[in-house]
Design a protein around this motif. Structure first.
Motif, PDB file in Angstrom:
ATOM      1  N   MET A 225       0.813  -1.218   0.000  1.00  0.00           N
ATOM      2  CA  MET A 225       0.000   0.000   0.000  1.00  0.00           C
ATOM      3  C   MET A 225       0.841   1.260   0.000  1.00  0.00           C
ATOM      4  SD  MET A 225      -3.284  -0.801   2.310  1.00  0.00           S
ATOM      5  CE  MET A 225      -4.399  -2.083   1.741  1.00  0.00           C
ATOM      6  N   GLY A 226       0.287   2.289  -0.658  1.00  0.00           N
ATOM      7  CA  GLY A 226       0.900   3.608  -0.624  1.00  0.00           C
ATOM      8  C   GLY A 226       0.091   4.497   0.298  1.00  0.00           C
ATOM      9  N   ALA A 228      -3.286   4.256   1.143  1.00  0.00           N
ATOM     10  CA  ALA A 228      -4.343   3.578   1.923  1.00  0.00           C
ATOM     11  C   ALA A 228      -5.626   4.402   2.006  1.00  0.00           C
ATOM     12  CB  ALA A 228      -3.865   3.188   3.319  1.00  0.00           C
ATOM     13  N   GLY A 230      -7.298   5.268  -1.090  1.00  0.00           N
ATOM     14  CA  GLY A 230      -8.013   5.115  -2.356  1.00  0.00           C
ATOM     15  C   GLY A 230      -7.528   6.016  -3.470  1.00  0.00           C
ATOM     16  N   VAL A 231      -6.410   6.705  -3.288  1.00  0.00           N
ATOM     17  CA  VAL A 231      -5.987   7.715  -4.257  1.00  0.00           C
ATOM     18  C   VAL A 231      -4.898   7.224  -5.212  1.00  0.00           C
ATOM     19  CG1 VAL A 231      -5.025  10.039  -4.496  1.00  0.00           C
ATOM     20  CG2 VAL A 231      -6.591   9.530  -2.613  1.00  0.00           C
ATOM     21  N   CYS A 232      -3.882   6.527  -4.704  1.00  0.00           N
ATOM     22  CA  CYS A 232      -2.685   6.252  -5.525  1.00  0.00           C
ATOM     23  C   CYS A 232      -2.842   5.044  -6.450  1.00  0.00           C
ATOM     24  CB  CYS A 232      -1.466   6.064  -4.621  1.00  0.00           C
ATOM     25  SG  CYS A 232      -1.460   4.491  -3.719  1.00  0.00           S
ATOM     26  N   GLY A 234      -2.150   2.092  -5.844  1.00  0.00           N
ATOM     27  CA  GLY A 234      -1.014   1.186  -5.672  1.00  0.00           C
ATOM     28  C   GLY A 234      -1.416  -0.194  -5.177  1.00  0.00           C
ATOM     29  N   ARG A 245      -9.607  -1.359  -5.414  1.00  0.00           N
ATOM     30  CA  ARG A 245      -8.555  -1.011  -4.456  1.00  0.00           C
ATOM     31  C   ARG A 245      -8.735  -1.800  -3.160  1.00  0.00           C
ATOM     32  NH1 ARG A 245     -10.840   4.861  -4.651  1.00  0.00           N
ATOM     33  NH2 ARG A 245     -12.578   3.463  -4.342  1.00  0.00           N
TER      34      ARG A 245
END
Ligand SMILES: Cc1cc2nc3c(=O)[nH]c(=O)nc-3n(C[C@H](O)[C@H](O)[C@H](O)COP(=O)(O)OP(=O)(O)OC[C@H]3O[C@@H](n4cnc5c(N)ncnc54)[C@H](O)[C@@H]3O)c2cc1C
Ligand code: FES
Length: 264
Positions: A225-226, A228, A230-232, A234, A245
């Motif tokens: 995770m980046g 955490a 919901g944006v990146c 990753g 996600r």
């Protein structure tokens, strides 16, 4: 979800490289549910409030236990790298920068009377929280947990006494000899709801196992995770409805929602 400062209340070693951290933070202890996680920065907070920038990324850890009456909660960590090693050495009184609670929790059906929980390694953590929650609602709980060997077994003292705790090890050094899904298979006809968390191969094996057609199964997925939040993107995995996600749409999913075939 909030960004909060939690105070370390206790740090206990419970197995090889495995620690339980008890943290005081009233918002998370009052609002978290089993299956949710927190995202912790692994750097000291100075009295002035400034923090070093390295390592930048927070580390996700599942909620192990909730003590809302004390404004406290617990996490359990397995030391695998820099962040978890730093966390394993924090002492009572130190402060941690924490985001949480995060993610979708497990959903225990109101009609469920017998819950089968299947954990692999550190995947047992959110299942312990769920076991306590379910037992408090008069649900019979069996927790089958698989570990690499005797040194990694999470002691029974961590698991609620009301739950039946069945340990399996890959090398047979303690408990049943074998893989958690194989040991759990004999309990599938007994259960009316199943919950699982563990390494991807374990969850994939469970997805491919023969099981009663209408038996609801929820799995908690793990991904790097980046943000955490919901944006990146990753942490995406393939599902029947495209990419989703793990941090925001999960980590808990229905087993039939995951696209196990495509490789995730
Ligand atoms: C939703 C969620 C809940 C989690 N809950 C727990 C928990 O309750 N207890 C616990 O001990 N761990 C948990 N993890 C895994 C934990 O977040 C990682 O082990 C941790 O971030 C590693 O940080 P590190 O700096 O110590 O290791 P790093 O130096 O970052 O990595 C060391 C090794 O661990 C692997 N690794 C790093 N992050 C992950 C990850 N997310 N999944 C799988 N392997 C990883 C790396 O590939 C590398 O091989 C969870 C992960 C997720 C996504
Ligand atoms: S970790 Fe950034 S979207 Fe999930």
């Amino acid at each position: 979800m909030r960004q909060v400062i939690a105070t370390v209340v206790g740090n206990e070693r419970v197995a090889a490289g495995t620690h339980v951290l008890r943290l005081r933070e009233p918002h998370i202890s009052a609002h978290a549910s089993p299956g949710q996680f927190v995202h912790i920065r692994c750097v000291p907070i100075s009295p002035s409030g400034s923090t070093p920038s390295d390592p930048l990324l927070r580390r996700p850890l599942s909620i192990l236990d909730l003590y809302p009456e004390l404004g406290e909660f617990a996490v359990l960590l397995d030391v695998v790298g820099r962040g978890t090693d730093w966390l394993s050495r924090v002492a009572a009184g130190e402060k941690l920068d924490v985001l949480g609670p995060l993610g979708r929790p497990f959903g225990l059906r109101p009609t469920t009377r017998r819950a089968l929980l299947i954990g692999g390694g550190i995947g047992i953590v959110p299942l312990v929280a769920l076991a306590r929650y379910a037992a408090a609602r008069d649900v019979e709980v069996t927790l089958v947990a698989g570990f690499r060997d005797a040194s990694k077994v999470i002691p029974a003292s961590i698991v609620p006494a009301e739950a039946e705790y069945i340990v399996a090890t890959d090398d047979g050094s303690v408990g049943r000899h074998g893989y958690a899904p194989a040991v759990a298979a004999e309990y599938l006809p007994w259960a009316d709801q199943v919950f699982a968390c563990g390494p991807l191969p374990m969850l994939r094996a469970l997805a491919r196992m023969e099981r009663p057609r209408r038996l609801p199964v929820q799995v908690s997925m793990e991904e790097h995770m980046g943000c955490a939040m919901g944006v990146c993107l990753g942490c995406v995995i393939r599902t029947r409805k495209g990419y989703e996600r793990v941090c925001r749409d999960g980590p808990v999913f229905d087993i039939n929602h995951i696209d196990w075939q495509e490789g995730i």
